[in-house]
Scaffold this active site. Structure first.
Site, PDB file in Angstrom:
ATOM      1  N   GLN A   8       2.272   4.987   0.667  1.00  0.00           N
ATOM      2  CA  GLN A   8       2.376   5.958   1.763  1.00  0.00           C
ATOM      3  C   GLN A   8       2.004   5.375   3.130  1.00  0.00           C
ATOM      4  OE1 GLN A   8       0.077   9.332   0.433  1.00  0.00           O
ATOM      5  NE2 GLN A   8       1.666  10.002  -0.980  1.00  0.00           N
ATOM      6  N   GLY A  50       4.474   3.807   5.000  1.00  0.00           N
ATOM      7  CA  GLY A  50       5.701   3.620   5.776  1.00  0.00           C
ATOM      8  C   GLY A  50       6.147   2.168   5.812  1.00  0.00           C
ATOM      9  N   PRO A 106       0.835  -1.217   0.000  1.00  0.00           N
ATOM     10  CA  PRO A 106       0.000   0.000   0.000  1.00  0.00           C
ATOM     11  C   PRO A 106       0.864   1.258   0.000  1.00  0.00           C
ATOM     12  CG  PRO A 106      -0.702  -1.531   1.726  1.00  0.00           C
ATOM     13  CD  PRO A 106       0.604  -2.040   1.201  1.00  0.00           C
ATOM     14  N   ASP A 157      15.723   0.412   5.929  1.00  0.00           N
ATOM     15  CA  ASP A 157      14.741  -0.304   5.114  1.00  0.00           C
ATOM     16  C   ASP A 157      15.419  -1.167   4.064  1.00  0.00           C
ATOM     17  OD1 ASP A 157      13.394   1.538   6.559  1.00  0.00           O
ATOM     18  OD2 ASP A 157      12.451   2.568   4.877  1.00  0.00           O
ATOM     19  N   SER A 180       8.752   1.834  -2.177  1.00  0.00           N
ATOM     20  CA  SER A 180       9.689   2.255  -3.230  1.00  0.00           C
ATOM     21  C   SER A 180      10.959   1.415  -3.199  1.00  0.00           C
ATOM     22  CB  SER A 180      10.057   3.726  -3.080  1.00  0.00           C
ATOM     23  OG  SER A 180       8.939   4.542  -3.289  1.00  0.00           O
ATOM     24  N   SER A 208       7.931   0.859   3.101  1.00  0.00           N
ATOM     25  CA  SER A 208       9.063   0.795   2.160  1.00  0.00           C
ATOM     26  C   SER A 208       8.695   0.208   0.803  1.00  0.00           C
ATOM     27  CB  SER A 208      10.223  -0.009   2.760  1.00  0.00           C
ATOM     28  OG  SER A 208      10.710   0.656   3.876  1.00  0.00           O
TER      29      SER A 208
END
Length: 362
Positions: free
Chosen positions: A128, A130, A126, A179, A134, A132
């Site tokens: 935004q 938090g 999902p 991350d 990207s 990780s």
């Protein structure tokens, strides 16, 4: 992965290569990874990004049919899409890691064959939250590249998280190594980013831990989260300026990871409750409520109201929860999340993703 047949022309693999990289939860110590601290993180099997690489005549980065959408039914559809998803899909992430990978190999005398490829990605992480999303795409793409060029044994596991981070830095993404370490290693990892290690080695000391040490955990997130991108900003400048409150609080946050490692090894669950809550309280003190966002704070409070421990998984958007009283407390949490409109999922911890040659390079 199946062994690939070899191309009679080029002498390198002709079959498709596919890798997954899982969402991660910052369990204790975040965000001290950006401040020479220590953290404990783990990857979760609930969400992942996958990247597929196939040899081809030309190098082609395939746009994702949803995340890289360029065809719309109307101007209003385009506007609504930008409002919910932003301007950027994953193509830029794949391009950036291709560039960083190529430059690293050139700078370190690593020869690459001349074959081209078509690369595509998919993700169910999902946005935004938090978790990780990207860096999961970048990490999975890097795994495909090292295998396609057969250089996994030449690029140390400890170095790969820095390559992932450098690709994101190319795009102006502000983040730390935590991350990327979690996603390159997989499973449960303790990380020490002390200045001495970072200056001497160029990376931290990363120690895999047994995932069975973790108690049952839950994840809370919102369907439409508020953006968490500006969370690090002022705190970073205050830390650089020598602000005593920020420096002492961030050091304490890093120490929570040390105490957490001992608590996990000793199965001291009451200590974990204390440490998780303290981690969030310190973050709140440093960043302030306006920066953290009302919805993010409410996710933490929902869990705390029923006596559970809770903290951000990253910079906001999702919360990791520990219910020390077990299933009856989880039932209460389910009801509170339903009333608040939040999504609750049991955490499925993903195992280590290191293979034998990776482990040898450690």
């Amino acid at each position: 992965m199946d062994q690939d047949p070899k191309s009679p022309v080029s002498g390198h693999a002709t079959a498709a290569i596919e890798h997954r990289s899982f969402a991660r939860i910052g369990f204790l110590g975040n965000p001290s990874d950006v401040y020479f601290g220590r953290t404990i993180s783990f990857t979760i099997g609930n969400f992942w990004a996958s990247v597929k690489l196939e040899p081809s005549e030309h190098l082609f980065i395939k746009p994702h049919p949803f995340h890289d959408l360029v065809q719309f039914s109307s101007l209003d559809h385009l506007l609504s899409r930008l409002q919910n998803e932003g301007y950027y899909g994953g193509v830029r992430l794949v391009m950036a890691i291709c560039k960083v990978f190529r430059n690293y190999c050139r700078d370190n005398g690593i020869q690459l064959h001349q074959g081209n490829f078509t690369i595509s990605y998919d993700t169910n992480i999902p946005r935004q939250t938090g978790l990780s999303g990207s860096s999961a795409i970048v990490s999975a793409a890097l795994s495909c590249l090292v295998d396609f060029y057969n250089v996994r044994h030449l690029i140390k596991v400890q170095v790969r998280p820095s390559l992932v981070l450098n690709a994101e830095k190319e795009l102006g993404i502000v983040a730390g190594l935590q991350d990327r370490v979690a996603q390159v290693y997989g499973g449960l990892v303790h990380m020490d980013f002390s200045k001495e290690h970072m200056d001497k080695l160029g990376h931290g000391i990363y120690t895999p831990m047994d995932v069975s040490l973790l108690p049952p955990l839950h994840l809370i997130y919102a369907e439409n989260p508020s953006d968490s991108g500006k969370v690090h900003s002022r705190v970073r400048q205050r830390w650089l300026d020598g602000d005593a409150l920020i420096i002492s609080s961030m050091a304490e946050v890093g120490n929570l990871a040390e105490e957490g490692r001992a608590a996990l090894l000793n199965k001291d669950h009451s200590k974990l409750v204390e440490l998780m809550n303290r981690n969030f309280d310190l973050r709140r003190r440093m960043f302030g409520d306006e920066c953290l966002g009302a919805m993010n704070i409410e996710m933490v409070e929902v869990a705390r109201r029923i006596g559970a421990a809770s903290k951000f998984t990253g910079s906001g958007g999702a919360v990791v929860v520990f219910c020390p009283d077990g299933p009856s407390q989880v039932k209460l949490l389910e009801e509170e999340c339903r009333k608040a409109g939040f999504i609750l999922e049991a955490v499925k911890v993903a195992p280590s993703c290191l293979n034998d040659s990776d482990i040898e390079s450690l």
